[in-house]
Scaffold this active site. Sequence first.
Site, PDB file in Angstrom:
ATOM      1  N   HIS A 166       0.837  -1.194   0.000  1.00 45.26           N
ATOM      2  CA  HIS A 166       0.000   0.000   0.000  1.00 45.26           C
ATOM      3  C   HIS A 166       0.877   1.251   0.000  1.00 45.26           C
ATOM      4  O   HIS A 166       2.070   1.193   0.310  1.00 45.26           O
ATOM      5  CB  HIS A 166      -0.913  -0.036   1.232  1.00 45.26           C
ATOM      6  CG  HIS A 166      -1.792   1.152   1.389  1.00 45.26           C
ATOM      7  ND1 HIS A 166      -1.436   2.241   2.157  1.00 45.26           N
ATOM      8  CD2 HIS A 166      -2.999   1.440   0.873  1.00 45.26           C
ATOM      9  CE1 HIS A 166      -2.402   3.137   2.118  1.00 45.26           C
ATOM     10  NE2 HIS A 166      -3.353   2.690   1.344  1.00 45.26           N
ATOM     11  N   VAL A 170       1.472   3.642   1.949  1.00 41.86           N
ATOM     12  CA  VAL A 170       2.230   4.058   3.132  1.00 41.86           C
ATOM     13  C   VAL A 170       3.241   3.008   3.588  1.00 41.86           C
ATOM     14  O   VAL A 170       3.949   3.228   4.579  1.00 41.86           O
ATOM     15  CB  VAL A 170       1.288   4.388   4.309  1.00 41.86           C
ATOM     16  CG1 VAL A 170       0.332   5.501   3.942  1.00 41.86           C
ATOM     17  CG2 VAL A 170       0.530   3.149   4.784  1.00 41.86           C
ATOM     18  N   LYS A 171       3.330   1.875   2.895  1.00 40.46           N
ATOM     19  CA  LYS A 171       4.223   0.811   3.357  1.00 40.46           C
ATOM     20  C   LYS A 171       5.681   1.109   2.989  1.00 40.46           C
ATOM     21  O   LYS A 171       5.974   1.932   2.134  1.00 40.46           O
ATOM     22  CB  LYS A 171       3.791  -0.533   2.760  1.00 40.46           C
ATOM     23  CG  LYS A 171       2.407  -0.979   3.220  1.00 40.46           C
ATOM     24  CD  LYS A 171       2.336  -1.109   4.731  1.00 40.46           C
ATOM     25  CE  LYS A 171       1.037  -1.722   5.236  1.00 40.46           C
ATOM     26  NZ  LYS A 171      -0.129  -0.861   5.098  1.00 40.46           N
ATOM     27  N   ASN A 172       6.589   0.397   3.666  1.00 43.09           N
ATOM     28  CA  ASN A 172       8.029   0.592   3.430  1.00 43.09           C
ATOM     29  C   ASN A 172       8.376   0.452   1.957  1.00 43.09           C
ATOM     30  O   ASN A 172       9.176   1.204   1.413  1.00 43.09           O
ATOM     31  CB  ASN A 172       8.844  -0.445   4.213  1.00 43.09           C
ATOM     32  CG  ASN A 172       8.745  -0.266   5.710  1.00 43.09           C
ATOM     33  OD1 ASN A 172       7.881   0.454   6.207  1.00 43.09           O
ATOM     34  ND2 ASN A 172       9.629  -0.922   6.435  1.00 43.09           N
ATOM     35  N   LEU A 173       7.825  -0.575   1.324  1.00 43.97           N
ATOM     36  CA  LEU A 173       7.946  -0.780  -0.119  1.00 43.97           C
ATOM     37  C   LEU A 173       6.547  -0.678  -0.699  1.00 43.97           C
ATOM     38  O   LEU A 173       5.641  -1.371  -0.243  1.00 43.97           O
ATOM     39  CB  LEU A 173       8.562  -2.149  -0.422  1.00 43.97           C
ATOM     40  CG  LEU A 173       8.810  -2.471  -1.906  1.00 43.97           C
ATOM     41  CD1 LEU A 173      10.031  -3.382  -2.042  1.00 43.97           C
ATOM     42  CD2 LEU A 173       7.606  -3.143  -2.562  1.00 43.97           C
TER      43      LEU A 173
END
EC number: 2.6.1.87
Length: 393
Positions: free
Chosen positions: A189, A191-194
């Site tokens: 998603h 906002v995720k790290n990747l």
Amino acid sequence: MIPFSPPSITEEDIEAVVEVLRSGWITTGPVGQRFEQALAAYCGTERVVALNSATAALELALRAVGAGPGDEVIVPAYTYTASASVIDHVGATIVMVDTEPGAPIPSPERIAAAVTQRTRAIITVDLAGIPYDSRPLHDLLAGRGRIDEGLPHALGRPAIISDAAHSLGARLADLASGQIADMTAFSFHAVKNLTTAEGGALTWRADLPVDHDELARSIRVLALHGQTKDALAKSQGSSWEYDIVSPAYKANMPDVLAAIGLSQLGRYEQIVARRLELVDRYASGLEGSGVELLHHSVPGQRSSAHLAIASLPVDGPAERNRVIQDLYEAGVSANVHYKPLSLLTAYRNLGFSPDQHPHAHGFYSTELTLPLHVLLTDQDVDQVCSALVDALA
């Protein structure tokens, strides 16, 4: 304003997408295949299936282990709705367990105590990027639960599915996230790290007692309307012929999105390393303030540092919310992760109530999530710490 969690998109990411757009093939295809192979290599697993969300990955994992009407699936009370809603999607019964006192996760013993003869699977949650150690559950669950068929029968216990939406790149000793639980769902998603803007993936242990090719094939079929061939396979000469083997779903990841993920995976270790540096700086800057950060140093454990979850020295939600407002007025955007499921209307309507999960509600009442992303500078973190200390005062 210091934002909470903006995406980090580089020129390389943009060029990777442009290359796909110029290729003339933008849906699921060769770039997605390369992304899956790179993810499998990174996680040390046999197969990865890229999908349109971690929610789809969790639901398809439940369907892969045979969960449905008449079954129970256990899930923590302290998590995002996706961890639990998928249980309802497949027609199984949600069994919600409380966390430990002062913590946002349940112990293996608490999970095992909730197992019945109807338990088909357990969903664990890697909150904030800290990998949940599900290995003790293997012995605790041996011979228990609904193990009459499918993967639970082969395992001799309920299947363990990790909601690893936060934990790509986390490790427990020599095991990477993706190798710890039986099956693992990742989120990409925004906002995720990747990130792939929206997206997810499903993988499973290399030693899982299954036919890996058949499991991957069946998940791909479920993710593409029950269709036996994807668009790329159908485009090869006279290979258009296909079948629909079930009235299934639409959850595949197109190459446009996979290109972003493949590009970001090339620098992902640097992303995690920087996020861990920022968590350490928060810990130093808040030392002596009464703020307790969830991330802690455990020998052999590495968090992916997805969220900077903190417990505040406040009396409850009202004071915590005042702190969030004071931070906002000081130019800092903060958040809360998460409201326990039984505080939400959908789960109250299913019969759950807050008094069933007092520890989860206790942790939530003083929880605050601080900004954590690779666009933060050291000075930004110092500013957040200063603003938080002032707000608490």
